[in-house]
Write a protein that holds these residues in place. Structure first.
Motif, PDB file in Angstrom:
ATOM      1  N   LYS A 334      98.821   0.015  37.091  1.00  0.00           N
ATOM      2  CA  LYS A 334      99.698  -1.075  36.913  1.00  0.00           C
ATOM      3  C   LYS A 334      99.411  -2.415  37.392  1.00  0.00           C
ATOM      4  O   LYS A 334     100.179  -3.446  36.979  1.00  0.00           O
ATOM      5  N   HIS A 335      98.284  -2.480  38.188  1.00  0.00           N
ATOM      6  CA  HIS A 335      97.644  -3.670  38.582  1.00  0.00           C
ATOM      7  C   HIS A 335      96.287  -3.985  37.990  1.00  0.00           C
ATOM      8  O   HIS A 335      95.424  -3.275  38.391  1.00  0.00           O
ATOM      9  N   HIS A 336      96.285  -4.928  37.108  1.00  0.00           N
ATOM     10  CA  HIS A 336      95.162  -4.986  36.358  1.00  0.00           C
ATOM     11  C   HIS A 336      93.805  -5.189  37.034  1.00  0.00           C
ATOM     12  O   HIS A 336      92.755  -4.628  36.743  1.00  0.00           O
ATOM     13  N   TYR A 337      93.875  -6.065  37.766  1.00  0.00           N
ATOM     14  CA  TYR A 337      92.555  -6.163  39.003  1.00  0.00           C
ATOM     15  C   TYR A 337      92.228  -5.033  39.601  1.00  0.00           C
ATOM     16  O   TYR A 337      90.989  -4.863  39.755  1.00  0.00           O
ATOM     17  N   MET A 338      92.979  -4.213  39.993  1.00  0.00           N
ATOM     18  CA  MET A 338      92.685  -2.996  40.708  1.00  0.00           C
ATOM     19  C   MET A 338      92.300  -1.901  39.694  1.00  0.00           C
ATOM     20  O   MET A 338      91.056  -1.350  39.966  1.00  0.00           O
ATOM     21  N   TYR A 339      93.057  -1.865  38.769  1.00  0.00           N
ATOM     22  CA  TYR A 339      92.270  -0.999  37.744  1.00  0.00           C
ATOM     23  C   TYR A 339      90.831  -1.128  37.170  1.00  0.00           C
ATOM     24  O   TYR A 339      89.865  -0.415  37.036  1.00  0.00           O
ATOM     25  N   ARG A 340      90.722  -2.417  36.905  1.00  0.00           N
ATOM     26  CA  ARG A 340      89.467  -2.928  36.482  1.00  0.00           C
ATOM     27  C   ARG A 340      88.319  -2.512  37.568  1.00  0.00           C
ATOM     28  O   ARG A 340      87.052  -2.147  37.128  1.00  0.00           O
ATOM     29  N   ILE A 341      88.442  -2.617  38.843  1.00  0.00           N
ATOM     30  CA  ILE A 341      87.840  -2.331  39.699  1.00  0.00           C
ATOM     31  C   ILE A 341      87.483  -0.871  39.738  1.00  0.00           C
ATOM     32  O   ILE A 341      86.319  -0.465  39.728  1.00  0.00           O
ATOM     33  N   LEU A 342      88.468  -0.070  39.708  1.00  0.00           N
ATOM     34  CA  LEU A 342      88.373   1.401  39.512  1.00  0.00           C
ATOM     35  C   LEU A 342      87.553   1.878  38.483  1.00  0.00           C
ATOM     36  O   LEU A 342      86.615   2.845  38.621  1.00  0.00           O
ATOM     37  N   GLU A 343      87.767   1.199  37.420  1.00  0.00           N
ATOM     38  CA  GLU A 343      87.144   1.575  36.105  1.00  0.00           C
ATOM     39  C   GLU A 343      85.847   1.196  36.189  1.00  0.00           C
ATOM     40  O   GLU A 343      84.780   2.134  35.681  1.00  0.00           O
ATOM     41  N   GLN A 344      85.434   0.380  36.806  1.00  0.00           N
ATOM     42  CA  GLN A 344      83.939  -0.152  37.043  1.00  0.00           C
ATOM     43  C   GLN A 344      83.155   0.483  38.220  1.00  0.00           C
ATOM     44  O   GLN A 344      82.087   0.996  37.942  1.00  0.00           O
ATOM     45  N   ASP A 345      83.841   1.094  39.265  1.00  0.00           N
ATOM     46  CA  ASP A 345      83.184   1.450  40.352  1.00  0.00           C
ATOM     47  C   ASP A 345      83.364   2.898  40.647  1.00  0.00           C
ATOM     48  O   ASP A 345      82.489   3.548  41.183  1.00  0.00           O
ATOM     49  N   LEU A 346      84.366   3.574  40.063  1.00  0.00           N
ATOM     50  CA  LEU A 346      84.302   5.118  40.091  1.00  0.00           C
ATOM     51  C   LEU A 346      83.215   5.541  39.059  1.00  0.00           C
ATOM     52  O   LEU A 346      82.661   5.139  38.235  1.00  0.00           O
ATOM     53  N   PRO A 347      82.657   6.961  39.841  1.00  0.00           N
ATOM     54  CA  PRO A 347      81.413   7.579  38.988  1.00  0.00           C
ATOM     55  C   PRO A 347      82.042   7.661  37.712  1.00  0.00           C
ATOM     56  O   PRO A 347      83.056   8.258  37.385  1.00  0.00           O
ATOM     57  N   HIS A 348      80.889   7.765  36.662  1.00  0.00           N
ATOM     58  CA  HIS A 348      81.327   8.040  35.231  1.00  0.00           C
ATOM     59  C   HIS A 348      80.777   9.382  35.029  1.00  0.00           C
ATOM     60  O   HIS A 348      79.342   9.589  35.318  1.00  0.00           O
ATOM     61  N   SER A 349      81.386  10.076  34.402  1.00  0.00           N
ATOM     62  CA  SER A 349      80.730  11.546  33.945  1.00  0.00           C
ATOM     63  C   SER A 349      79.605  11.599  33.308  1.00  0.00           C
ATOM     64  O   SER A 349      79.350  11.018  32.311  1.00  0.00           O
ATOM     65  N   GLY A 350      78.720  12.289  33.961  1.00  0.00           N
ATOM     66  CA  GLY A 350      77.348  12.442  33.719  1.00  0.00           C
ATOM     67  C   GLY A 350      76.479  11.367  33.483  1.00  0.00           C
ATOM     68  O   GLY A 350      75.256  11.338  32.829  1.00  0.00           O
ATOM     69  N   ASN A 351      76.837  10.322  34.063  1.00  0.00           N
ATOM     70  CA  ASN A 351      76.239   8.932  33.895  1.00  0.00           C
ATOM     71  C   ASN A 351      75.641   8.612  35.473  1.00  0.00           C
ATOM     72  O   ASN A 351      74.461   8.354  35.652  1.00  0.00           O
ATOM     73  N   ASP A 352      76.466   8.394  36.392  1.00  0.00           N
ATOM     74  CA  ASP A 352      76.388   7.876  37.570  1.00  0.00           C
ATOM     75  C   ASP A 352      76.805   8.402  39.008  1.00  0.00           C
ATOM     76  O   ASP A 352      77.822   9.157  38.632  1.00  0.00           O
ATOM     77  N   GLY A 353      76.553   7.624  40.017  1.00  0.00           N
ATOM     78  CA  GLY A 353      77.368   7.996  41.271  1.00  0.00           C
ATOM     79  C   GLY A 353      77.258   9.519  41.329  1.00  0.00           C
ATOM     80  O   GLY A 353      76.311  10.406  41.124  1.00  0.00           O
ATOM     81  N   THR A 354      78.353   9.914  42.096  1.00  0.00           N
ATOM     82  CA  THR A 354      78.504  11.298  42.440  1.00  0.00           C
ATOM     83  C   THR A 354      78.707  12.428  41.187  1.00  0.00           C
ATOM     84  O   THR A 354      78.894  13.377  41.279  1.00  0.00           O
ATOM     85  N   LEU A 355      78.846  11.814  40.043  1.00  0.00           N
ATOM     86  CA  LEU A 355      79.141  12.578  38.966  1.00  0.00           C
ATOM     87  C   LEU A 355      78.012  12.527  37.830  1.00  0.00           C
ATOM     88  O   LEU A 355      77.885  12.994  36.738  1.00  0.00           O
ATOM     89  N   HIS A 356      76.811  11.920  38.556  1.00  0.00           N
ATOM     90  CA  HIS A 356      75.457  11.652  37.616  1.00  0.00           C
ATOM     91  C   HIS A 356      75.080  13.199  37.046  1.00  0.00           C
ATOM     92  O   HIS A 356      74.615  12.981  36.069  1.00  0.00           O
ATOM     93  N   ASP A 357      75.391  14.170  37.819  1.00  0.00           N
ATOM     94  CA  ASP A 357      74.781  15.512  37.372  1.00  0.00           C
ATOM     95  C   ASP A 357      76.023  16.736  37.219  1.00  0.00           C
ATOM     96  O   ASP A 357      75.661  17.841  37.026  1.00  0.00           O
TER      97      ASP A 357
END
Length: 430
Positions: A334-357
């Motif tokens: 509900k807070h666009h600036y927060m959601y934008r950060i989470l969408e950008q920084d959370l690991p994406h499935s099969g791609n990066d961070g702790t979800l890379h594998d």
């Protein structure tokens, strides 16, 4: 006179009747402005297929240990599925969602940590007759190399002095917001927090005295005895700023979310605590700031939905409910600036961070962004909470918490849930 008043009254009544009739005729003619009625657009329905697939998976697939979960359609503002949603369970690193979202709410996206170098007094040739002052905040990235780069400014001509400074007649003042080393949470075990990676701002005043002494000697040739390096505060109006190192707060949030850095999450408690009370006990005050966020922003009673001992989730006594995790995700959306950060920084499935594998199969790869949580103690803890876009285009929040379960088994169950239930196109494999 009486007759005249009577005639005037009749004229007024007739005029009112005529005006009323004319207005009615105008309204009946289809004037949108007069007849327009405000209507509230109904919310779209949830995806019943998604609901059925999740229910079928939970009913038919055995999980080990304890499990709690909740799936919520943010677009439709309606719960899709829940199982033990109010049970207090160990979140592991999903605790970092609370810490990061609280920090974003308190400081915004443009907040920075600044470490500044000042000098006071005057120069005589290559000698500073005055003080060198280091002002430190809560920058977890300010390390030995950062300090060396900052003090090297003294070896160059500056607006303060036309020649480089190589001698000092005065003191070195270290002004630290937190002069004590980072506290060790009572339930952590040795090795939980890799202190060798801590920024100098969290190593304590005694450590900084040694680091400052070495840095001045190595980068400027200034030899100072240990007793001439003191703790203190200074008045910036009586000093000249000659160097600054700036680190965005977002750098800490990114590492806490993407690679699950315990240090960066834990370090965020200190500025939160400093904002609450500048007299000390910043870590404890930071935890109180997390509880206050739950109370004031989420309108929930903190003790009923959580037990908080740290900001990173290392403590096995930390507790959160799946519903609280969903509330955090809804709040951020509900807070666009927060959601934008989470969408950008959370690991994406099969791609990066702790979800890379994890979740790398074609129909789920890149379609889920979520925080992972893992602890091997207490029988095993594995959690996963985040977002995905459903087949109907709706934004969906989900939280899955597996406790007293071997970590690999918990991850397997979560991944199969996402692969088989979150999207229509599924490839069923064991």
């Amino acid at each position: 006179m009486t007759i005249l008043k009577y005639k005037i009254s009749i004229i007024i009544v007739v005029s009112a009747i005529v005006f009323s009739v004319v207005r009615s005729l105008v309204n009946c003619s289809g004037s949108d402005e007069e007849t327009k009625v405000e209507t509230v657009k109904p919310l779209p329905p949830i995806d019943k297929g998604l609901q059925h697939r999740i229910d079928s998976f939970v009913s038919s697939t055995q999980y080990i240990g304890e499990m709690g979960m909740m799936v919520y359609d943010i677009t439709a503002e309606q719960e899709v599925f829940s199982y033990n949603p109010d049970n207090l369970m160990r979140p592991a690193s999903c605790m970092k969602l609370l810490t990061c979202i609280t920090a974003l709410r308190k400081f915004g996206t443009n907040a920075t940590h600044k470490t500044r170098l000042y000098v006071s007094g005057h120069t005589e040739a290559d000698t500073l007759v005055g003080n060198i002052i280091l002002k430190m905040q809560f920058d977890p990235f300010f390390n030995r190399d950062s300090l060396y780069n900052l003090v090297s400014v003294l070896s160059q001509p500056t607006p303060f002095g036309r020649t480089a400074i190589s001698h000092l007649k005065g003191r070195v003042i270290i002004d630290m917001n937190n002069p004590q080393p980072m506290d060790h949470e009572m339930h952590w075990i040795p090795g939980d927090l890799r202190t060798r990676y801590l920024g100098l701002a969290f190593t304590g005043y005694k450590k900084m005295v040694t680091e400052m002494q070495y840095a001045l000697s190595a980068k400027t040739g200034i030899k100072v005895v240990r007793d001439s390096i003191v703790a203190g505060t200074f008045n910036p109006r009586k000093a000249h700023l000659i160097g600054t190192i700036t680190t965005p707060l977002h750098s800490s949030i990114e590492r806490a979310l993407r690679v699950s850095s315990n240090i960066n999450a834990e370090c965020m408690l200190y500025p939160l605590g400093y904002l609450t009370d500048r007299r000390g006990h910043y870590r404890e005050n930071g935890i109180e700031a997390l509880k206050s966020f739950i109370s004031t922003e989420l309108n929930q009673y903190p003790a009923a939905v959580s037990v908080i001992h740290d900001g990173c989730g290392l403590c096995p006594d930390d507790k959160m409910s799946p519903r609280l995790l969903i509330s955090l995700l809804i709040y951020a959306s509900k807070h666009h600036y927060m959601y934008r950060i989470l969408e950008q920084d959370l690991p994406h499935s099969g791609n990066d961070g702790t979800l890379h594998d994890r979740l790398y199969k074609p129909h789920v790869k890149g379609r889920i962004w979520a925080k992972t949580g893992t602890l091997t103690r207490e029988g095993g803890i594995s959690t996963l909470a985040g977002y995905f876009i459903g087949d109907d285009g709706h934004l969906i929040a989900f939280a899955i918490m597996n406790n007293k379960c071997p970590v690999l088994d918990g991850r397997w169950w979560q991944d199969k849930m996402a692969e088989r239930a979150f999207f229509k196109k599924m490839k069923i494999e064991d």
